[in-house]
Design a protein around this motif. Structure first.
Motif, short mmCIF file in Angstrom:
data_model
loop_
_atom_site.label_atom_id
_atom_site.label_comp_id
_atom_site.label_asym_id
_atom_site.label_seq_id
_atom_site.Cartn_x
_atom_site.Cartn_y
_atom_site.Cartn_z
N TYR A 159 0.81 -1.22 0.00
CA TYR A 159 0.00 0.00 0.00
C TYR A 159 0.85 1.27 0.00
CZ TYR A 159 -4.07 -2.94 0.74
OH TYR A 159 -5.06 -3.87 0.58
N ARG A 160 2.15 1.12 -0.16
CA ARG A 160 2.98 2.31 -0.33
C ARG A 160 2.63 2.98 -1.66
NH1 ARG A 160 9.09 1.04 1.95
NH2 ARG A 160 8.43 0.11 3.92
N PRO A 161 2.87 4.29 -1.80
CA PRO A 161 3.53 5.21 -0.87
C PRO A 161 2.56 5.78 0.16
CG PRO A 161 2.96 6.38 -2.86
CD PRO A 161 2.55 4.94 -3.08
N LEU A 162 3.13 6.48 1.14
CA LEU A 162 2.33 7.13 2.17
C LEU A 162 1.63 8.36 1.61
CD1 LEU A 162 1.64 7.29 5.26
CD2 LEU A 162 3.50 8.96 5.40
N ARG A 163 0.34 8.49 1.93
CA ARG A 163 -0.43 9.69 1.60
C ARG A 163 -1.32 10.02 2.79
NH1 ARG A 163 -2.12 6.00 -3.03
NH2 ARG A 163 -1.19 4.68 -1.43
N GLU A 164 -1.43 11.31 3.12
CA GLU A 164 -2.16 11.73 4.32
C GLU A 164 -3.24 12.76 3.98
OE1 GLU A 164 1.23 11.41 7.83
OE2 GLU A 164 0.75 13.36 6.98
N ARG A 165 -4.27 12.78 4.81
CA ARG A 165 -5.26 13.85 4.75
C ARG A 165 -4.92 14.90 5.81
NH1 ARG A 165 -9.28 11.98 1.45
NH2 ARG A 165 -9.87 9.78 1.62
N THR A 166 -5.33 16.14 5.55
CA THR A 166 -5.13 17.21 6.52
C THR A 166 -6.24 17.18 7.57
OG1 THR A 166 -6.46 18.80 5.27
CG2 THR A 166 -4.10 18.64 4.71
N PRO A 167 -6.00 17.77 8.74
CA PRO A 167 -7.08 17.86 9.74
C PRO A 167 -8.32 18.56 9.19
CG PRO A 167 -4.98 18.37 10.76
CD PRO A 167 -4.72 18.25 9.29
N GLU A 168 -8.13 19.60 8.38
CA GLU A 168 -9.26 20.33 7.82
C GLU A 168 -10.10 19.43 6.92
OE1 GLU A 168 -6.13 22.93 9.19
OE2 GLU A 168 -6.09 21.32 7.69
N GLU A 169 -9.43 18.60 6.12
CA GLU A 169 -10.14 17.69 5.22
C GLU A 169 -10.92 16.65 6.01
OE1 GLU A 169 -9.17 14.76 1.39
OE2 GLU A 169 -7.53 15.61 2.58
N VAL A 170 -10.32 16.14 7.09
CA VAL A 170 -10.98 15.13 7.90
C VAL A 170 -12.22 15.71 8.58
CG1 VAL A 170 -10.75 13.62 9.92
CG2 VAL A 170 -8.87 13.80 8.27
N VAL A 171 -12.11 16.91 9.13
CA VAL A 171 -13.24 17.52 9.83
C VAL A 171 -14.38 17.81 8.85
CG1 VAL A 171 -14.02 19.57 11.07
CG2 VAL A 171 -11.89 18.45 11.72
N ALA A 172 -14.05 18.36 7.68
CA ALA A 172 -15.08 18.66 6.69
C ALA A 172 -15.78 17.38 6.24
CB ALA A 172 -14.47 19.38 5.49
N GLY A 173 -15.00 16.32 6.03
CA GLY A 173 -15.60 15.05 5.64
C GLY A 173 -16.46 14.47 6.74
N ALA A 174 -15.99 14.57 7.99
CA ALA A 174 -16.75 14.04 9.12
C ALA A 174 -18.07 14.76 9.29
CB ALA A 174 -15.92 14.14 10.40
N ARG A 175 -18.07 16.05 9.04
CA ARG A 175 -19.30 16.83 9.18
C ARG A 175 -20.39 16.28 8.27
NH1 ARG A 175 -17.27 21.49 7.74
NH2 ARG A 175 -16.34 21.90 9.78
N GLU A 176 -20.04 16.03 7.01
CA GLU A 176 -21.01 15.48 6.06
C GLU A 176 -21.34 14.02 6.38
OE1 GLU A 176 -20.52 16.13 1.85
OE2 GLU A 176 -19.06 17.72 2.23
N LEU A 177 -20.32 13.26 6.71
CA LEU A 177 -20.49 11.83 6.95
C LEU A 177 -21.45 11.56 8.10
CD1 LEU A 177 -19.65 8.86 6.51
CD2 LEU A 177 -17.62 9.32 7.89
N LEU A 178 -21.25 12.24 9.21
CA LEU A 178 -22.10 12.02 10.37
C LEU A 178 -23.53 12.49 10.11
CD1 LEU A 178 -19.56 13.08 13.14
CD2 LEU A 178 -20.14 10.76 12.42
N ALA A 179 -23.67 13.59 9.38
CA ALA A 179 -25.01 14.08 9.05
C ALA A 179 -25.75 13.12 8.14
CB ALA A 179 -24.91 15.46 8.40
N ASN A 180 -25.02 12.43 7.26
CA ASN A 180 -25.64 11.53 6.29
C ASN A 180 -25.91 10.13 6.82
OD1 ASN A 180 -25.72 13.44 4.21
ND2 ASN A 180 -23.65 12.93 3.50
N THR A 181 -25.34 9.79 7.97
CA THR A 181 -25.47 8.42 8.46
C THR A 181 -26.12 8.31 9.83
OG1 THR A 181 -23.26 8.47 9.46
CG2 THR A 181 -23.42 7.70 7.17
#
Length: 645
Positions: free
Chosen positions: A297-319
């Motif tokens: 599964y290399r190479p390493l790739r990361e998400r930013t905190p801002e991306e995670v929070v924005a995604g979580a906001r939609e994800l939790l609202a939708n589920t």
């Protein structure tokens, strides 16, 4: 169609076009009918007749397990948001549902439109565990599709397979038409366009479509390759039989992360991972030598905190979930994991449960876990993997004794009363002293727990039997036999009982089957089909795994498990997966295998490029390589070291 198994009538399709499946008669007396009904929250049902290309995405295990597979969910969403394309799901029916299908002569069907799988243009199997391979055969048979690829008619669906198992494709080469190697979201739309163009042009001989699929980078079509073997049974060579079939076939991967899936399906019943999830990083930099996932599964790739929070906001609202899992191979290795957790806490407060499915063994991980669960203290899990510092050095597990003991004390002092410790048994160079070290180490953790929380302290030791995997440094290693594992398990049982430690372990017989399939060649594939014909299925479930069936299947096709499992490979032996370029080079893996016997660790590649083979393929890796070159030049010239910003 294949012969009926176990005296049950085979599924049959008697019309060219079967109407939507009627569930009522099929589900009578079947456990957990919600596995087959579909209609879950956020599921997508597109009009069948409006689609030009129809995919059935299949996980070859029961619904409860398959619905937790993130890769299938990503492809489902991607395809269903592609014009004139639909994707539906299917899972392995539990034995009671299989019996009902065969009794009623009904074909296996998709959950969304309840269409027979034989009506789809493409079936895509996700291969994440070798012990599901007979389920692949069984699902094709239940669908009324020939199990052996060479026996399929021109108008039969194309059978694809992807996932980690596709990087060792030969054990299923007789069954699968085309493997998709690497990250499916990087290639699935290209494959879909090939299917669309072929269909709109009126089709033609199946072999011509397969030839076009072989030209797609990352596509491997087994029928265009021929294997030759040495007199001793090892691989001599692999030959491409068609100009469209490349050697090697190179794995696909994305330079970055795909968009966060914010509207996943919410099942009606409890699944293995019954919570929302966001993949916060992909890849791993630790380089543990036993770990195939850390390599492929290399190479390493990361998400930013801002991306995670924005995604979580939609994800939790939708589920509607109130728990979020931060998914990766080692979540606390994310360079901004503390920032991610803090940002989620700031956005959602303490009402959101945050879980880390994988952590490293140190006090920092405990601190992060405390921020994730300030009130709800469940069991804390660590994976030291080996029972001595010597053996951890040999496998390049970058954990010291003091790391675990400090982490355990930190956990107990912060409110946890239960700790799980995961180890492997049968690692290369392991001795009985290393096995005894598992008990000694766990006993020290238990003693710390007693000092801090008293009699409430509980420590569970869980061991798995090491199964060497392809595309990892231990692909050269021999696997312990059941006879070699038994005294190790006995020592652990007695030692854990004396120290009042809970203890669980894996059945060596299942590990040997996994070992054969993990490093198998095309000859093993004949035994896979044979085992299915004899009744094998759900081999990952102990209540259905029957070693006698596999022994008979292996004997029928001259497959010797000892040859595939219990011999150490020559350093220059050619392997049945040598035609697959996984990204990490053979030279790097060979170097790491040699360092094993010298008990030398390799540093985390965050701390410097290790030239693993991806340094010219992945953008971030290329930058790290440039930094290493500049640093070495500066040292040689006696100049100040470069500062990387």
């Amino acid at each position: 169609m294949e012969a009926a198994r176990l005296g049950i009538a085979p599924a049959r399709i008697t019309e060219a076009r079967v109407p939507r499946i009627d569930l009522d008669p099929l589900l009578h007396g079947v456990s957990k009918p919600a596995r087959y009904s579909g209609g879950e929250w956020n599921s997508i049902v597109r009009p069948w007749d409006d689609a030009e290309i129809r995919w059935a995405l299949i996980y070859p295990d029961v619904y409860d397990v398959g619905m937790s597979n993130g890769g299938l969910a990503i492809l489902y969403d991607l395809l269903n948001h592609t014009p004139s394309t639909l994707a539906e799901r299917a899972f392995a029916p539990w034995p009671d549902m299989e019996a009902s299908l065969r009794e009623h002569g009904a074909p296996l069907f998709s959950l969304e439109n309840r269409r027979p799988l034989a009506e789809f243009d493409a079936l895509g199997f996700s291969l994440s565990y070798e012990l599901t391979y007979t389920n692949v055969c069984n699902m094709l048979d239940l669908a009324g599709i020939a199990v052996v690829a060479a026996e399929r008619a021109d108008d039969a669906p194309i059978i694809f397979a992807g996932g980690s198992g596709a990087l060792v494709p030969e054990p299923l080469a007789l069954v699968i038409d085309a493997f998709i190697l690497g990250e499916g979201e990087d290639v699935i739309l290209e494959v879909t366009e090939v299917l669309r163009d072929w269909k709109s042009a009126g089709g033609g001989p199946r072999v011509e479509l397969l030839r076009q699929l072989a030209r797609v980078p990352g596509g491997y079509v087994p029928r265009f390759y021929r294997w030759a073997y040495q007199p001793d049974g090892t691989v001599a060579e692999v030959e491409s039989l068609d100009a469209a079939a490349p050697l090697p076939v190179v794995k696909r991967f994305m330079q970055g992360m795909p968009p966060i899936l914010t509207k996943p399906i919410v099942p009606f019943l409890e699944t293995v991972h019954d919570r929302a999830g966001i993949e916060i990083q992909r890849g791993c930099t630790q380089g543990c030598r036993f770990c195939q996932a850390g390599m492929i599964y290399r190479p390493l790739r990361e998400r930013t905190p801002e991306e995670v929070v924005a995604g979580a906001r939609e994800l939790l609202a939708n589920t509607g979930y109130d728990e979020l899992s931060l998914v990766s191979l080692s979540s606390t290795d994310h360079s901004q994991i503390d920032g991610i957790v803090a940002a989620l806490r700031g956005e959602f407060g303490d009402g959101l449960g945050i879980s880390l499915p994988s952590t490293r063994v140190d006090s920092f991980s405990v601190d992060v876990a405390l921020a994730c669960a300030p009130r709800r203290k469940r069991s804390m899990t660590f994976a030291p993997e080996a029972g001595s510092q010597r053996l951890r050095n040999a496998v390049s597990k970058l954990v010291a004794d003091e790391d675990l003991l400090a982490a355990a004390r930190n956990a107990f002092e912060n409110g946890w009363s239960s700790i799980k410790l995961y180890f492997m048994v049968g690692l290369p160079t392991e001795t009985m002293a290393d096995v005894q070290g598992i008990v000694d180490w766990a006993a020290q953790v238990k003693q710390i727990g007693r000092e801090v929380v008293g009699k409430r302290a509980r420590v569970r030791v869980s061991t798995s039997n090491h199964v060497p995997k392809a595309h990892a440094p231990f692909q050269w290693a021999r696997q312990d036999t059941a006879a070699e594992l038994e005294p190790k398990h006995q020592l652990l049982r007695e030692g854990c009982r004396a120290a009042r430690l809970d203890f669980t372990w894996n059945d060596p017989a299942e590990s040997i089957l996994e070992g054969v399939l993990s490093r198998g060649d095309r000859r093993v594939g004949e035994a896979v089909v044979e085992a299915w014909r004899r009744g094998a299925g759900f081999d990952a479930w102990s209540e259905y795994h029957d070693p006698a069936i596999w022994e008979a299947a292996f004997a029928a096709h001259g497959v010797d498990p000892d040859f595939y499992c219990h011999r150490e490979r020559d350093l220059w032996e050619r392997f049945p997966w040598m035609h697959i370029a996984s990204g990490v080079s053979e030279a790097y893996l060979r170097r790491e295998w040699m360092r094993t016997h010298r008990e030398l660790t390799t540093i985390d590649c965050r701390d410097g490029c290790q030239v693993c083979g991806l340094e010219h393929a992945a953008q971030l890796c290329e930058l790290k390589l440039q930094d290493r070159v500049l640093t070495q030049r500066a040292r040689k010239a006696g100049e100040p070291l470069p500062v990387v910003v």
